[in-house]
Design a protein around this motif. Structure first.
Motif, mmCIF file in Angstrom:
data_model
loop_
_atom_site.group_PDB
_atom_site.id
_atom_site.type_symbol
_atom_site.label_atom_id
_atom_site.label_comp_id
_atom_site.label_asym_id
_atom_site.label_seq_id
_atom_site.Cartn_x
_atom_site.Cartn_y
_atom_site.Cartn_z
ATOM 1 N N ALA A 30 51.088 32.148 30.477
ATOM 2 C CA ALA A 30 50.660 32.299 31.815
ATOM 3 C C ALA A 30 51.151 33.608 32.449
ATOM 4 C CB ALA A 30 51.176 31.111 32.804
ATOM 5 N N GLY A 31 52.197 34.046 32.127
ATOM 6 C CA GLY A 31 52.700 35.470 32.289
ATOM 7 C C GLY A 31 52.062 36.491 31.701
ATOM 8 N N LEU A 32 51.661 36.224 30.523
ATOM 9 C CA LEU A 32 50.600 37.424 29.791
ATOM 10 C C LEU A 32 49.440 37.518 30.415
ATOM 11 C CD1 LEU A 32 50.267 39.524 27.620
ATOM 12 C CD2 LEU A 32 49.762 37.609 26.111
ATOM 13 N N GLY A 33 48.771 36.387 30.971
ATOM 14 C CA GLY A 33 47.678 36.400 31.632
ATOM 15 C C GLY A 33 47.741 37.038 33.138
ATOM 16 N N ALA A 34 48.585 36.753 33.679
ATOM 17 C CA ALA A 34 48.973 37.460 34.973
ATOM 18 C C ALA A 34 49.038 38.839 34.926
ATOM 19 C CB ALA A 34 50.152 36.833 35.620
ATOM 20 N N ALA A 35 49.619 39.178 33.764
ATOM 21 C CA ALA A 35 49.594 41.005 33.580
ATOM 22 C C ALA A 35 48.355 41.411 33.376
ATOM 23 C CB ALA A 35 50.405 41.153 32.489
ATOM 24 N N THR A 36 47.409 40.718 33.125
ATOM 25 C CA THR A 36 45.999 41.332 33.229
ATOM 26 C C THR A 36 45.367 41.862 34.300
ATOM 27 O OG1 THR A 36 44.741 39.284 33.344
ATOM 28 C CG2 THR A 36 45.365 39.819 31.306
ATOM 29 N N ALA A 37 45.963 41.119 35.288
ATOM 30 C CA ALA A 37 45.502 41.733 37.056
ATOM 31 C C ALA A 37 46.245 43.058 37.044
ATOM 32 C CB ALA A 37 45.914 40.537 37.652
ATOM 33 N N VAL A 38 47.514 43.122 36.593
ATOM 34 C CA VAL A 38 48.412 44.587 36.748
ATOM 35 C C VAL A 38 47.286 45.650 35.939
ATOM 36 C CG1 VAL A 38 50.289 45.656 36.355
ATOM 37 C CG2 VAL A 38 50.172 43.416 36.782
ATOM 38 N N ALA A 39 46.910 45.213 34.616
ATOM 39 C CA ALA A 39 46.250 46.214 33.973
ATOM 40 C C ALA A 39 44.910 46.556 34.534
ATOM 41 C CB ALA A 39 45.772 45.614 32.381
ATOM 42 N N TYR A 40 44.169 45.522 35.449
ATOM 43 C CA TYR A 40 43.168 45.820 36.139
ATOM 44 C C TYR A 40 43.159 46.709 37.135
ATOM 45 C CZ TYR A 40 38.803 44.690 38.722
ATOM 46 O OH TYR A 40 37.598 44.626 39.391
ATOM 47 N N ALA A 41 44.494 46.639 37.879
ATOM 48 C CA ALA A 41 44.630 47.406 38.899
ATOM 49 C C ALA A 41 44.799 48.843 38.681
ATOM 50 C CB ALA A 41 45.737 46.821 39.697
ATOM 51 N N PHE A 42 45.290 48.952 37.400
ATOM 52 C CA PHE A 42 45.808 50.525 37.007
ATOM 53 C C PHE A 42 44.503 51.245 36.248
ATOM 54 C CE2 PHE A 42 49.939 48.961 38.305
ATOM 55 C CZ PHE A 42 50.388 50.133 38.823
ATOM 56 N N VAL A 43 43.615 50.573 35.763
ATOM 57 C CA VAL A 43 42.542 51.152 35.014
ATOM 58 C C VAL A 43 41.487 51.628 36.210
ATOM 59 C CG1 VAL A 43 40.563 50.759 33.289
ATOM 60 C CG2 VAL A 43 42.691 49.617 32.945
#
Length: 223
Positions: A210-223
């Motif tokens: 779940a933590g790794l999945g949530a990190a995708t939103a962070v990746a989304y925000a910075f791309v």
């Protein structure tokens, strides 16, 4: 001569009868445990990655495009990220490679991750060539990066893919639509619970997913 023979026969038969009588009956199944397992099975089947990604990518595509055309891009994203990998797993099951979609043996999961990476990569290329909305393309790339993370962790430790996908879908929907989507993390928690209840993962493995999945939103925000 007849008497001793009959006595010997009785002596050999009697212990067998007594032994059978001493075997305790099988314990009755616990109704509560059976009910919990049934609910957990339903949750994990309904909220499996292909279903979650189908709903999530359609929502992300709609938000990215701002009109119905986004649903088509979302459907392409769901096809590449969820449906193609699920189809591959079913194909391998038919060949007898795995017992079910859960692929409980961590050492046998690598091919699935490579199929996901290839499928998402292909879908991303199609989106670039088709001038897809930036939002859905970035979401695809975020899922691609997440899959790299899952593959890397899986080489040394069993991490929950179901929990990761459920978390990523909610996080991305919150990023493109509204923070209110974070309330859907109750569904992610349900997925985590079901994986633990069914014995497929430990609590730590689902939390890490779940933590790794949530990190995708962070990746989304910075791309």
């Amino acid at each position: 001569m007849t008497g001793p023979t009959e006595a010997t026969t009785d002596a050999t038969v009697a212990p067998t009868a007594n032994t059978a009588a001493d075997v305790p009956p099988a314990p009755a199944p616990d109704p509560a445990a059976t009910a919990i397992t049934s609910v957990a099975r339903t949750v994990t089947d309904v909220l499996q990655p292909r279903n979650v990604l189908l709903a999530g990518m359609l929502g992300i595509g709609l938000a990215a495009a701002g009109d119905w055309t986004g649903l088509l891009w979302g459907l392409l994203g769901a096809l590449c990220a969820g449906l193609v990998p699920a189809g591959y797993i079913e194909w391998e099951r038919g060949r007898g490679t795995w017992g079910d979609r859960h692929v409980v043996d961590r050492t046998k999961r690598a091919p699935i991750f490579f199929v996901i990476l290839g499928s998402i990569g292909t879908g991303s290329v199609v989106m670039v060539l088709g001038n897809a909305p930036a939002g859905i393309l970035v979401a695809m790339l975020a899922l691609w990066v997440m899959t790299i993370g899952l593959l890397a962790v899986n080489t040394v430790w069993k991490i929950s893919v179901d929990a990761s996908v459920a978390s990523a879908s909610v996080a991305l929907l919150a990023a493109v639509h509204s923070p209110w989507w974070l309330a859907a993390y109750t569904l992610t928690a349900a997925v985590c619970w079901s994986r633990v209840a069914l014995g497929y993962h430990t609590v730590a493995q689902t939390v890490a997913g779940a933590g790794l999945g949530a990190a995708t939103a962070v990746a989304y925000a910075f791309v």
